[in-house]
Scaffold this motif. Structure first.
Motif, PDB file in Angstrom:
ATOM      1  N   ASN A  63       2.095   1.261  -3.668  1.00  0.00           N
ATOM      2  CA  ASN A  63       1.632   2.043  -4.468  1.00  0.00           C
ATOM      3  C   ASN A  63       0.415   3.116  -3.801  1.00  0.00           C
ATOM      4  OD1 ASN A  63       2.626   0.164  -7.004  1.00  0.00           O
ATOM      5  ND2 ASN A  63       2.306  -0.540  -4.957  1.00  0.00           N
ATOM      6  N   PRO A  64       0.848   4.544  -3.108  1.00  0.00           N
ATOM      7  CA  PRO A  64      -0.088   5.009  -3.139  1.00  0.00           C
ATOM      8  C   PRO A  64      -1.693   4.637  -3.435  1.00  0.00           C
ATOM      9  CG  PRO A  64       1.611   6.010  -3.255  1.00  0.00           C
ATOM     10  CD  PRO A  64       1.861   4.435  -3.540  1.00  0.00           C
ATOM     11  N   ARG A  74       0.072  10.479   1.490  1.00  0.00           N
ATOM     12  CA  ARG A  74       1.493  10.529   0.752  1.00  0.00           C
ATOM     13  C   ARG A  74      -0.044  10.288  -0.160  1.00  0.00           C
ATOM     14  NH1 ARG A  74       5.328   8.028  -0.109  1.00  0.00           N
ATOM     15  NH2 ARG A  74       5.334   5.859  -1.627  1.00  0.00           N
ATOM     16  N   ALA A  75      -1.299  10.059  -0.559  1.00  0.00           N
ATOM     17  CA  ALA A  75      -2.113   9.643  -1.936  1.00  0.00           C
ATOM     18  C   ALA A  75      -2.259  11.077  -1.755  1.00  0.00           C
ATOM     19  CB  ALA A  75      -3.749   8.694  -0.792  1.00  0.00           C
ATOM     20  N   ARG A  91       0.534  -1.427  -0.082  1.00  0.00           N
ATOM     21  CA  ARG A  91       0.107   0.221  -0.192  1.00  0.00           C
ATOM     22  C   ARG A  91       0.767   1.241  -0.191  1.00  0.00           C
ATOM     23  NH1 ARG A  91      -5.564   1.207   4.288  1.00  0.00           N
ATOM     24  NH2 ARG A  91      -5.550   2.585   3.996  1.00  0.00           N
ATOM     25  N   PHE A  92       2.099   1.431   0.611  1.00  0.00           N
ATOM     26  CA  PHE A  92       3.111   2.221   0.729  1.00  0.00           C
ATOM     27  C   PHE A  92       3.286   2.483  -0.526  1.00  0.00           C
ATOM     28  CE2 PHE A  92       6.729   4.686   1.895  1.00  0.00           C
ATOM     29  CZ  PHE A  92       6.595   5.098   2.260  1.00  0.00           C
ATOM     30  N   ASN A  99       8.808  10.710   5.562  1.00  0.00           N
ATOM     31  CA  ASN A  99       9.053  10.166   4.360  1.00  0.00           C
ATOM     32  C   ASN A  99      10.940  10.774   3.587  1.00  0.00           C
ATOM     33  OD1 ASN A  99       9.084   7.356   3.546  1.00  0.00           O
ATOM     34  ND2 ASN A  99       8.415   8.263   1.728  1.00  0.00           N
ATOM     35  N   ASP A 120      -7.649   3.949  -1.907  1.00  0.00           N
ATOM     36  CA  ASP A 120      -7.384   3.270  -0.641  1.00  0.00           C
ATOM     37  C   ASP A 120      -6.795   3.555   0.490  1.00  0.00           C
ATOM     38  OD1 ASP A 120      -7.752   0.466  -2.472  1.00  0.00           O
ATOM     39  OD2 ASP A 120      -5.025   0.802  -2.741  1.00  0.00           O
ATOM     40  N   ASP A 121      -6.782   5.355   0.570  1.00  0.00           N
ATOM     41  CA  ASP A 121      -6.379   5.789   1.813  1.00  0.00           C
ATOM     42  C   ASP A 121      -7.501   6.551   1.689  1.00  0.00           C
ATOM     43  OD1 ASP A 121      -3.774   4.877   2.560  1.00  0.00           O
ATOM     44  OD2 ASP A 121      -3.008   5.186   0.764  1.00  0.00           O
ATOM     45  N   THR A 167       2.867  10.426   4.487  1.00  0.00           N
ATOM     46  CA  THR A 167       2.400   9.150   5.047  1.00  0.00           C
ATOM     47  C   THR A 167       0.487   9.254   5.158  1.00  0.00           C
ATOM     48  OG1 THR A 167       2.611   9.897   7.416  1.00  0.00           O
ATOM     49  CG2 THR A 167       4.022   8.896   6.627  1.00  0.00           C
TER      50      THR A 167
END
Length: 587
Positions: A53-54, A258-259, A50-51, A499, A58-59, A254
């Protein structure tokens, strides 16, 4: 953590994060990537996937998890459908400007009657003010929506309510024990908020509010015209602005941020926002990136608010006229250069004062000058903090009042120090967090503040001057620093606060040659690895330092050295290769 170097050429301690089985597959790109993720708290395979491929899908949370969000969406929807005038009240930094822009653009796209207000840094200062609220009320507005501000405006919100205005606060700054008596207060840092989204920038909170508003409007009994506008206008189209505000407010990249940034940079690459497209062209940005947003677009948008009014920056993001966009972008570009000139001039005097403080053995830095421009205090404080590795406060003294900004180092909570100084009456205004703070005091309390700052920093440092320590993500043989590894590490992007780009320690390298470049300020050269391959390096602003002196001395050719820095891709004449961005060396 495992110490690797006790004292480097620049006097730093090098350490490296410890991993299980770290002696195995040291040069494996796959293994190294996994170990870096583990060091950043991402331990299971699903979280790693998941990290790497943000994606927003998903988020993206249900906006309703934010306290008061449904209430805020309903109030704004009512105002739009009742055709009331709405005022968006923002801030003068990039986060505030982008927050204002997405709200104004979206509400106007729905046919809303929208005005906006950005305070001036020097005249009005941060946050709500009564004079601006009076003007908004006089304009006929019925609703004020604050973005990236408002959580501390207790009195100002009461004033707005006394004038018959409805108030919706959206913010991300830490609230006091009492919230403003607004009709809705959306802030993930509320003590009763359980969303776990406290890491969002103001523009992130504003974006979620628009998503909630869109959903709320779709529930209503709408006429065909506004229903069509809602279907045609998607807040996702504004993710370029969300990414820009998030990056420039140095929020952790994060989770949802991040997304936001990963997707927002793709939207920025579409160049659909005329103002941003024009500013990118003037700044010479060909490929959107976190670096381009934070160090090219951000400073130009920020320059207006630092020197005068942030209005030109917001107008640039809102305009659909190419001629106006070009004029505004050129103006911001010039204002940024003016800001740099002002900053550099002040930096000379501030640097001399700071050097004297260091010679006196201070644990903190406080420098103050007469009539320095208040808009660059924070930047200079950051520069001094980086140079001397000490908590640094920079201030301007005007008409018996001192206003300043501070930047801190790990281990010193500057925000707490400022709050304690305020509680003791040493300063008249102040606030912030561990890494950054702002303050005001009377000139007669200058010495008392200096003494209080120094004593408080000493207590937090337990009486010892801080030492510089760099914690690298990994240590590996220089022969493993290949283009394959560069490509693997790039999957960790976007890099930023929370990050950072991986820092590597390379061993098994011998200096082949080094020379100067860039008007003599920078270095370039190559090292030979234990496998016999060669790795090119560049080092910025290292000429005149012990690192530069060592590398440029022909007597040190073929000497074995360790390198600290970042591994990146380099393209020259169509040839792509790995290149090391050197920050320090050890022998």
């Amino acid at each position: 953590m495992r110490k690797v170097v006790d004292k480097s050429m620049l006097g730093q301690v090098w350490a490296v994060a410890s991993y299980p089985g770290e002696d195995e597959n040291q040069n494996s790109a796959d293994n190294l990537l996994q170990r870096i993720l583990i060091s950043r708290g991402i331990t299971d395979m699903a979280a790693m996937e998941r990290f790497l491929n943000p994606a927003i899908k998903d988020d993206m949370p249900d906006p309703s998890i934010l306290r008061d969000m449904d209430k805020a969406a309903a109030i704004i929807a009512d105002s739009i459908l009742n055709k009331e005038k709405i005022a968006i009240y923002g801030d003068y930094d990039v986060d505030g400007i982008t927050s204002t822009a997405i709200f104004v653009k979206y509400l106007r796209a729905l046919g809303g009657d929208v005005i906006w207000h950005l305070p001036t840094r020097e005249g009005e200062g941060y946050g709500l003010n009564v004079g601006a609220i009076d003007e908004i009320a006089a304009s006929g507005a019925k609703l004020i929506i604050t973005v990236d501000c408002g959580i501390s405006g207790i009195d100002e919100v009461l004033h707005a309510k006394s004038l018959g205005l409805k108030v919706v606060v959206t913010d991300h700054h830490s609230p006091d024990s009492v919230l403003p008596d607004a009709d809705a207060v959306v802030n993930p840092k509320r003590s009763d908020d359980t969303s776990e989204l406290s890491y969002l920038a103001g523009v992130g909170v504003a974006f979620l509010t628009l998503v909630a508003l869109r959903r709320e409007l779709k529930k209503r009994d709408l006429d065909a015209d506004i229903a069509a506008k809602i279907s045609e206008t998607n807040p996702m189209n504004y993710l370029d602005l969300v990414a820009l505000g998030t990056i420039c407010d140095t929020m952790p990249l994060t989770g949802l941020n991040r997304a936001f940034v990963a997707t927002g940079l793709k939207v920025l690459g579409l160049r659909n926002n005329l103002g941003l497209r024009t500013l990118m062209d003037i700044a010479g940005i060909k490929k959107p990136s976190v670096y381009a947003a934070g160090f090219a677009l951000g400073p130009r948008l920020n320059a207006a608010g630092r020197l005068d009014s942030a209005a030109p920056a917001l107008e640039l993001l809102l305009t659909d006229n190419p001629l106006i966009a070009n004029d505004l972008a050129q103006k911001l570009h010039q204002m940024n250069q003016d800001r740099i000139d002002i900053q550099n001039a002040i930096m000379v005097s501030a640097g001399d004062m700071a050097q004297k403080c260091c010679k006196d053995g201070h644990c903190s830095l406080f420098v103050c000058g007469d009539n320095w421009h208040g808009g660059v205090m924070g930047i200079i404080a950051g520069r001094l903090k980086d140079k001397y590795n000490l908590p640094s406060c920079v201030a301007t003294r005007t008409d018996g009042v001192i206003n300043g900004s501070g930047r801190s180092i790990p281990g010193v909570d500057l925000g707490k120090i400022i709050h304690d100084a305020l509680a003791r009456g040493i300063i008249s205004e102040g606030g912030g967090h561990a890494a950054a703070a702002g303050f005001s005091l009377s000139a007669e309390n200058e010495i008392a503040f200096c003494e209080f700052l120094e004593q408080a920093v000493k207590e937090q440092l337990h009486g010892e001057l801080p030492h510089r320590e760099v914690v690298a993500d990994a240590e590996l043989d220089a022969g493993g620093a290949t283009l394959k590894l560069v490509n693997k590490l790039s999957s960790l992007e976007p890099f930023g606060q929370g990050n950072p780009e991986p820092t590597l320690i390379l061993y098994g390298a011998s200096l082949r040659y080094a020379t100067t470049m860039g008007h003599g300020a920078h270095l370039r050269g190559t090292v030979t690895t234990s496998s016999g391959s060669q790795l090119a390096f560049v080092g910025f602003n290292l000429v005149g330092t012990p690192v530069g002196d060592f590398l440029l001395d022909d007597a040190n050719t073929n000497t074995k050295i360790m390198l600290l820095g970042k591994l990146k891709e380099n393209e020259y004449n169509g040839h792509v290769s790995a290149q090391f961005f050197l920050e320090d060396i050890a022998v």
